[in-house]
Design an enzyme around this catalytic site. Structure first.
Site, PDB file in Angstrom:
ATOM      1  N   GLU A  35      62.316 -38.003  76.072  1.00 44.07           N
ATOM      2  CA  GLU A  35      62.743 -39.388  76.365  1.00 44.07           C
ATOM      3  C   GLU A  35      61.579 -40.385  76.422  1.00 44.07           C
ATOM      4  O   GLU A  35      61.804 -41.585  76.270  1.00 44.07           O
ATOM      5  CB  GLU A  35      63.552 -39.465  77.653  1.00 44.07           C
ATOM      6  CG  GLU A  35      64.972 -38.971  77.498  1.00 44.07           C
ATOM      7  CD  GLU A  35      65.211 -37.685  78.249  1.00 44.07           C
ATOM      8  OE1 GLU A  35      65.113 -37.702  79.490  1.00 44.07           O
ATOM      9  OE2 GLU A  35      65.482 -36.655  77.602  1.00 44.07           O
ATOM     10  N   HIS A  37      59.098 -40.464  74.221  1.00 44.55           N
ATOM     11  CA  HIS A  37      59.025 -40.929  72.826  1.00 44.55           C
ATOM     12  C   HIS A  37      60.220 -41.830  72.499  1.00 44.55           C
ATOM     13  O   HIS A  37      60.082 -42.854  71.833  1.00 44.55           O
ATOM     14  CB  HIS A  37      59.036 -39.737  71.866  1.00 44.55           C
ATOM     15  CG  HIS A  37      57.912 -38.759  72.048  1.00 44.55           C
ATOM     16  ND1 HIS A  37      58.084 -37.527  72.616  1.00 44.55           N
ATOM     17  CD2 HIS A  37      56.598 -38.846  71.724  1.00 44.55           C
ATOM     18  CE1 HIS A  37      56.938 -36.882  72.634  1.00 44.55           C
ATOM     19  NE2 HIS A  37      56.011 -37.658  72.104  1.00 44.55           N
ATOM     20  N   GLY A 151      52.560 -45.289  74.218  1.00 45.92           N
ATOM     21  CA  GLY A 151      52.889 -45.106  75.624  1.00 45.92           C
ATOM     22  C   GLY A 151      51.702 -45.354  76.537  1.00 45.92           C
ATOM     23  O   GLY A 151      50.563 -44.979  76.227  1.00 45.92           O
ATOM     24  N   GLN A 157      44.063 -43.923  75.213  1.00 43.69           N
ATOM     25  CA  GLN A 157      44.420 -44.030  73.793  1.00 43.69           C
ATOM     26  C   GLN A 157      44.918 -45.439  73.469  1.00 43.69           C
ATOM     27  O   GLN A 157      44.502 -46.046  72.479  1.00 43.69           O
ATOM     28  CB  GLN A 157      45.501 -43.001  73.474  1.00 43.69           C
ATOM     29  CG  GLN A 157      46.179 -43.182  72.124  1.00 43.69           C
ATOM     30  CD  GLN A 157      47.116 -42.032  71.808  1.00 43.69           C
ATOM     31  OE1 GLN A 157      46.676 -40.950  71.482  1.00 43.69           O
ATOM     32  NE2 GLN A 157      48.413 -42.273  71.890  1.00 43.69           N
ATOM     33  N   ARG A 191      53.668 -31.129  76.397  1.00 45.55           N
ATOM     34  CA  ARG A 191      52.926 -29.986  76.930  1.00 45.55           C
ATOM     35  C   ARG A 191      53.551 -29.420  78.211  1.00 45.55           C
ATOM     36  O   ARG A 191      53.170 -28.337  78.643  1.00 45.55           O
ATOM     37  CB  ARG A 191      51.463 -30.358  77.169  1.00 45.55           C
ATOM     38  CG  ARG A 191      50.679 -30.541  75.877  1.00 45.55           C
ATOM     39  CD  ARG A 191      49.182 -30.683  76.119  1.00 45.55           C
ATOM     40  NE  ARG A 191      48.417 -30.602  74.890  1.00 45.55           N
ATOM     41  CZ  ARG A 191      47.945 -31.641  74.195  1.00 45.55           C
ATOM     42  NH1 ARG A 191      48.178 -32.875  74.617  1.00 45.55           N
ATOM     43  NH2 ARG A 191      47.253 -31.459  73.088  1.00 45.55           N
TER      44      ARG A 191
HETATM   45  P1  AMP Z   1      52.423 -37.608  71.547  1.00 49.44           P
HETATM   46  O1  AMP Z   1      53.554 -37.069  70.709  1.00 49.44           O
HETATM   47  O2  AMP Z   1      52.187 -36.865  72.799  1.00 49.44           O
HETATM   48  O3  AMP Z   1      51.170 -37.849  70.721  1.00 49.44           O
HETATM   49  O4  AMP Z   1      52.882 -39.050  72.018  1.00 49.44           O
HETATM   50  C1  AMP Z   1      53.319 -40.014  71.091  1.00 49.44           C
HETATM   51  C2  AMP Z   1      53.477 -41.336  71.806  1.00 49.44           C
HETATM   52  O5  AMP Z   1      54.444 -41.187  72.851  1.00 49.44           O
HETATM   53  C3  AMP Z   1      52.184 -41.814  72.474  1.00 49.44           C
HETATM   54  O6  AMP Z   1      52.069 -43.220  72.302  1.00 49.44           O
HETATM   55  C4  AMP Z   1      52.395 -41.451  73.917  1.00 49.44           C
HETATM   56  O7  AMP Z   1      51.682 -42.268  74.821  1.00 49.44           O
HETATM   57  C5  AMP Z   1      53.890 -41.668  74.067  1.00 49.44           C
HETATM   58  N1  AMP Z   1      54.411 -40.902  75.201  1.00 49.44           N
HETATM   59  C6  AMP Z   1      54.279 -39.572  75.430  1.00 49.44           C
HETATM   60  N2  AMP Z   1      54.823 -39.244  76.623  1.00 49.44           N
HETATM   61  C7  AMP Z   1      55.292 -40.387  77.167  1.00 49.44           C
HETATM   62  C8  AMP Z   1      55.954 -40.710  78.387  1.00 49.44           C
HETATM   63  N3  AMP Z   1      56.231 -39.792  79.302  1.00 49.44           N
HETATM   64  N4  AMP Z   1      56.301 -41.998  78.607  1.00 49.44           N
HETATM   65  C9  AMP Z   1      56.015 -42.960  77.690  1.00 49.44           C
HETATM   66  N5  AMP Z   1      55.398 -42.717  76.526  1.00 49.44           N
HETATM   67  C10 AMP Z   1      55.036 -41.457  76.261  1.00 49.44           C
END
Ligand code: AMP
Length: 285
Positions: A35, A37, A151, A157, A191
């Site tokens: 959620e 993403h 996020g 990042q 993760r």
């Molecule tokens: P990742 O797939 O972990 O590389 O994350 C892809 C994008 O989703 C990045 O911009 C993250 O910051 C965002 N994201 C991951 N987890 C969350 C979360 N719990 N709340 C908001 N955004 C998130």
């Protein structure tokens, strides 16, 4: 929803959309979507005519001994979630498609040379943000979005991408989106799936420390070191937790601060068993 596996396919669709006058939003992800993403896709759908998500576990942002091979993947589920939330196209490239030299290697990087990527997560992950900037830069060149959505969960990042966009004149609006949490407070993360039930319980020490720190700041504590110390104390009480860092930094430059001034980012990385989790809050005065 269109599934595109090559750069040429993505370009074909986005060029056609642009000709029709549609605005394009990009949501870069590494898949195994949740959620958090989905909230980025929702935001993108609310601000753009067409939303492109990328689903790519980027090898250049993983260091030796990190979890590149074991990183969770479930493309079918990702497609379901993206489609439900109104995504128009998912870019799902192979490693060779993104890195034509083969084996996920490249000789051309985008790298911020000042201290910003060396702080916080950069201390234990020295090549991480170089890989992030390179893949995000490539995605920007492929999709050429009007806006891109990231996020706040990955606060360093987000700050680095904003800096990259400014320095390289990308002309893309970067939209930060709030952290989405589980009901008990744990920040949602792909993760989290690594955690066994005992570790899942132990992982709550991160959000407990975040909420306690945030309350201290809201109650008027201006001494960032005191807040960091209180947050560390909460985590140190958890036997399965090992602190990588808990720090207060300037929210834009990532330079360490000891007093709350302007936008202050309180960020942490903590090992729960072998799993490294991150969390943060921003306090602005
Ligand atoms: P990742 O797939 O972990 O590389 O994350 C892809 C994008 O989703 C990045 O911009 C993250 O910051 C965002 N994201 C991951 N987890 C969350 C979360 N719990 N709340 C908001 N955004 C998130």
């Amino acid at each position: 929803m269109i599934i595109a596996k090559t750069v040429d396919e993505v370009r074909k669709y986005v060029n056609a959309w642009r000709k029709e006058g549609f605005t394009i939003g990009l949501v870069p992800t590494m898949g195994y979507l949740h959620e958090g993403h989905a909230s980025l896709v929702d935001k993108a759908v609310s601000m753009c005519d067409k939303v492109v998500a990328s689903d790519f576990v980027n090898p250049t942002q993983f260091g030796p001994g990190e979890d590149l091979e074991s990183y969770p993947r479930d493309f079918e589920h990702d497609c379901q979630l993206l489609e439900q939330h109104g995504c128009s196209l998912v870019f799902y490239p192979s490693v060779d498609e993104m890195y034509p030299d083969g084996n996920g290697k490249t000789d051309t990087y985008i790298e911020i040379l000042d201290d910003m990527p060396k702080q916080l997560c950069g201390k234990t992950r020295p090549i991480h943000f170089r890989g992030v900037c390179t893949v995000v830069g490539k995605l920007f060149n492929i999709v050429m979005p009007d806006k891109a959505f990231f996020g706040q969960k990955d606060a360093q990042q987000l700050a680095i991408i904003k800096r990259m966009v400014r320095d390289l004149s990308y002309g893309i609006e970067i939209v930060g989106c709030p952290i989405v949490r589980e009901e008990d407070g744990l920040a949602k993360s792909s993760r989290n799936t690594y955690l066994n039930p005992e570790e899942r319980q132990a992982a709550l020490c991160l959000s407990k420390a975040i909420f306690a720190g945030e309350k201290m700041a809201k109650d008027g504590e201006k001494d960032a070191d005191k807040i960091v110390a209180a947050m560390k104390e909460i985590i140190e009480k958890e036997p399965l937790a090992k602190i990588d860092y808990v720090s207060a930094v300037n929210g834009i430059t990532m330079a360490t601060v000891s007093k709350i001034e302007g936008e202050t980012l309180f960020a942490m990385a903590v090992y729960i068993g072998k799993t490294r989790l991150i969390d943060n809050f921003i306090y602005s005065v």
